[in-house]
Design a protein around this motif. Structure first.
Motif, PDB file in Angstrom:
ATOM      1  N   ARG A   1       1.363  -2.255 -62.389  1.00 27.18           N
ATOM      2  CA  ARG A   1       0.176  -2.822 -63.038  1.00 27.18           C
ATOM      3  C   ARG A   1      -0.623  -1.649 -63.573  1.00 27.18           C
ATOM      4  O   ARG A   1      -0.960  -0.735 -62.840  1.00 27.18           O
TER       5      ARG A   1
ATOM      6  N   GLU B   1      -2.592  -3.802 -68.492  1.00 28.66           N
ATOM      7  CA  GLU B   1      -2.616  -5.271 -68.528  1.00 28.66           C
ATOM      8  C   GLU B   1      -2.902  -5.849 -69.915  1.00 28.66           C
ATOM      9  O   GLU B   1      -3.294  -6.999 -70.042  1.00 28.66           O
TER      10      GLU B   1
ATOM     11  N   CYS C   1       4.684  -2.056 -66.900  1.00 34.02           N
ATOM     12  CA  CYS C   1       5.098  -3.340 -66.319  1.00 34.02           C
ATOM     13  C   CYS C   1       6.376  -3.892 -66.956  1.00 34.02           C
ATOM     14  O   CYS C   1       6.710  -5.066 -66.770  1.00 34.02           O
TER      15      CYS C   1
ATOM     16  N   CYS D   1       2.986  -8.089 -68.231  1.00 34.32           N
ATOM     17  CA  CYS D   1       1.550  -8.399 -68.230  1.00 34.32           C
ATOM     18  C   CYS D   1       1.188  -9.361 -69.352  1.00 34.32           C
ATOM     19  O   CYS D   1       0.110  -9.963 -69.326  1.00 34.32           O
TER      20      CYS D   1
END
Length: 165
Positions: A48, A51, A58, A70
């Motif tokens: 993470r 995002e 990710c 994400c």
């Protein structure tokens, strides 16, 4: 195919294949794949970070294609095959991971899972990419530590190893 309902808080059953095994779980269809992997399933190799789909930490494979988890919603995974960094090597270490270790293709290691996933996707499509093609394939992955020299060397080393096999 599951369609998102108007009530995004509603849970529905999601069926997919995760790292080669069938998975069936009740999830909010608006939940992001990143959070399902890390929070619900404990697969923390998928990192993470931003995002918002800009860093590649990710990255996972969905039906063999690299995607930012994400930005991927649960309903988009219905019936798909998802591979995370935990699922690429089986019981051992993948040759691409070994090349990253041997060539210093990591420092802090945070970006490495996403980088490895992107390289796997690249080499699946093109077994002998040029340096420009390698750079293009990694353009969605950011590294703040290495300056990319070790990463490019690692990819070239993995390609050379594959050719000798």
């Amino acid at each position: 195919m599951i369609e998102p309902s108007e009530n995004t808080g509603a849970k529905q059953t999601l069926q997919c294949t995760l790292n080669g095994s069938p998975v069936e779980m009740d999830v909010q269809l608006s939940k992001r794949l990143l959070h399902i992997l890390r929070d619900d399933l404990g697969l923390t190799g998928t990192k993470r970070s931003c995002e918002i789909g800009r860093c590649g930490a990710c990255m996972v494979l969905v039906d063999g294609k690299p995607v930012n988890s994400c930005l991927t919603m649960a309903y988009q995974c219905e019936g798909k095959s998802i591979t995370t960094i935990e699922g690429i090597s089986g019981d051992g270490i993948d040759p691409i991971q070994q090349a990253f270790l041997a060539e210093g293709g990591y420092q802090c290691g945070y970006c490495t899972p996403g980088m490895v996933i992107s390289v796997i996707a690249l080499l699946h499509e093109n077994a002998s990419p040029s340096e420009d093609e390698i750079s293009e394939a990694l353009s969605g992955n950011l590294c703040r530590c290495t300056g990319y020299g070790g990463i490019i060397r690692a990819v070239k080393s993995a390609i050379a190893t594959r050719k000798m096999e």
